[in-house]
Design a protein around this motif. Structure first.
Motif, PDB file in Angstrom:
ATOM      1  N   LEU A  88      15.799 -21.722 -54.408  1.00 33.99           N
ATOM      2  CA  LEU A  88      15.415 -20.886 -55.544  1.00 33.99           C
ATOM      3  C   LEU A  88      16.558 -19.964 -55.957  1.00 33.99           C
ATOM      4  O   LEU A  88      16.753 -19.707 -57.145  1.00 33.99           O
ATOM      5  CB  LEU A  88      14.170 -20.062 -55.209  1.00 33.99           C
ATOM      6  N   GLU A  89      17.304 -19.494 -54.989  1.00 35.11           N
ATOM      7  CA  GLU A  89      18.471 -18.673 -55.304  1.00 35.11           C
ATOM      8  C   GLU A  89      19.537 -19.528 -55.983  1.00 35.11           C
ATOM      9  O   GLU A  89      20.232 -19.062 -56.897  1.00 35.11           O
ATOM     10  CB  GLU A  89      19.027 -18.032 -54.029  1.00 35.11           C
ATOM     11  N   ALA A  90      19.664 -20.774 -55.553  1.00 36.46           N
ATOM     12  CA  ALA A  90      20.612 -21.683 -56.203  1.00 36.46           C
ATOM     13  C   ALA A  90      20.219 -21.911 -57.663  1.00 36.46           C
ATOM     14  O   ALA A  90      21.084 -21.935 -58.547  1.00 36.46           O
ATOM     15  CB  ALA A  90      20.669 -23.009 -55.453  1.00 36.46           C
ATOM     16  N   ILE A  91      18.925 -22.077 -57.919  1.00 38.90           N
ATOM     17  CA  ILE A  91      18.449 -22.230 -59.298  1.00 38.90           C
ATOM     18  C   ILE A  91      18.801 -20.985 -60.114  1.00 38.90           C
ATOM     19  O   ILE A  91      19.295 -21.082 -61.235  1.00 38.90           O
ATOM     20  CB  ILE A  91      16.932 -22.473 -59.319  1.00 38.90           C
ATOM     21  N   ARG A  92      18.543 -19.813 -59.546  1.00 40.99           N
ATOM     22  CA  ARG A  92      18.803 -18.562 -60.269  1.00 40.99           C
ATOM     23  C   ARG A  92      20.282 -18.441 -60.634  1.00 40.99           C
ATOM     24  O   ARG A  92      20.626 -18.158 -61.789  1.00 40.99           O
ATOM     25  CB  ARG A  92      18.388 -17.362 -59.409  1.00 40.99           C
TER      26      ARG A  92
END
Length: 207
Positions: A88-92
């Protein structure tokens, strides 16, 4: 005729793409001829055909200069462990990277041409191109949300496929709204806030 070096040929190709970008934005793709592009670049139509088969080939090459595959944005983070353990941090961060790119004039101009200045004709189909880009982004998002689910970083009542659809809809809506009037807000600032808020809502309460 003196043969051009690879560097000179590459520079000529870029000048033609720059000219096409100017002409397409001003007149629309269908109303712009290769002759107009050549004149705007200070060249002959023969120079255009030396580098491009036709207007569709030139248009695709112009688009490729600003393509933003979502997986490519993730890979630019240069942190495979982040993508694997904190998807999810990678997506952000990938979204933020994309927003920064979009605020560069060329990225905004070419996407404006694709969305607002291009009609379907010949081998140019802007709707198909937009759908392909959206499908690519959604497919990549599904992979990352599935990874998040495996690590229990995604709400149990939210399927990865549904999460990807929601995020893709948010990004698409934001993108189109910004292109209609890019001076009304910063897609980087507003987009960053919206993505962070949406991702927070998708995580388990105890995360």
């Amino acid at each position: 005729m003196v043969r051009k070096t690879k560097q000179e040929a590459a520079a000529t190709r870029e000048l033609l793409l720059d000219a096409a970008e100017d002409m397409f934005l001003e007149h629309g793709v269908a109303r712009t001829s290769l002759e107009q592009i050549a004149r705007h670049a200070g060249m002959t139509r023969g120079a255009v055909y030396w580098h491009f088969m036709n207007k569709g080939d030139l248009f695709n090459a112009m688009l490729e200069r600003v393509r933003l595959p979502f997986q490519g944005l993730v890979e630019e983070l240069n942190d495979p462990e982040l993508a694997r353990k904190k998807p999810l941090e990678a997506i952000r961060l990938a979204c933020i990277n994309g927003f920064k790119r979009l605020e560069q004039p060329r990225y905004r101009r070419v996407h404006t041409i694709l969305i607002h200045r291009c009609e379907t004709f010949g081998d140019i189909d802007p709707i198909r191109m937009q759908n392909e880009m959206a499908d690519e982004a959604c497919s990549t998002l599904v992979d990352y949300f599935r990874c998040a689910a495996r690590y229990h970083q995604l709400r149990e009542d939210l399927a990865p496929e549904r999460a990807a659809d929601i995020m893709n809809a948010l990004l698409s809506g934001l993108f189109h709204q910004w292109l209609r009037n890019h001076v009304s807000f910063s897609i980087y600032q507003e987009g960053s806030r919206l993505v962070e808020t949406q991702l927070a809502l998708m995580q388990p309460v105890n995360t």
